[in-house]
Design an enzyme around this catalytic site. Sequence first.
Site, short mmCIF file in Angstrom:
data_model
loop_
_atom_site.label_atom_id
_atom_site.label_comp_id
_atom_site.label_asym_id
_atom_site.label_seq_id
_atom_site.Cartn_x
_atom_site.Cartn_y
_atom_site.Cartn_z
N TYR A 162 0.84 -1.20 0.00
CA TYR A 162 0.00 0.00 0.00
C TYR A 162 0.87 1.25 0.00
CZ TYR A 162 -3.15 3.64 1.63
OH TYR A 162 -3.85 4.82 1.76
N GLU A 216 -11.08 6.52 5.63
CA GLU A 216 -10.36 7.32 6.65
C GLU A 216 -11.24 7.53 7.87
OE1 GLU A 216 -7.24 7.96 6.73
OE2 GLU A 216 -6.65 7.65 4.66
N TRP A 227 -4.47 1.64 10.48
CA TRP A 227 -4.77 1.64 9.05
C TRP A 227 -4.69 0.22 8.50
CZ3 TRP A 227 -7.55 3.99 5.84
CH2 TRP A 227 -7.41 3.79 4.47
#
Length: 173
Positions: free
Chosen positions: A9, A31, A39
Amino acid sequence: MADPMYVTYHDEEWGRPVQGDDAVFERVSLEAFQSGLSWLTILRKRENFRAAFDHFSIPKVAAYTEQDVERLLADAGIIRNRAKIEATISNARAALDLPTGLSELVWRHADPDAPVPRTMADVPAVTPGSKALAKELRKHGFKFVGPTTAYALMQAIGLVNDHIEGCVARRSR
């Protein structure tokens, strides 16, 4: 050692320009779901989120009903937080009402001239631009979009380039 999913990522997606209303809506939504979590948790569930939220099609999510909220709350493949689920639906409705679209609104806050961070300590959590973006999104009815979340969005979709000096991903962007 960093998780390979996170490394991929970072190296191939984070900080690269993302445009288009549905694509930006997906990032705004993820988000918001990430708020208070790692995350990596979101990355591991991203495909489940895409399936559960009709690939973040703004018109489809905006049409969700209370039955959809209940369906999402029962979906173990996503983060089952009622406030975040309802915010995502509300944000889709708000996005439909934007005269120029979500992508254009967000990209007005791009800061290509932001200083190059030399170390992780140089990467801010909030900037004047993220405060302005959060304020504008909230003015249009968006939820779960504070300045920190707005800055994470700005980083993720390439409005700023916070790959530190010397990072291979910074040079390949």
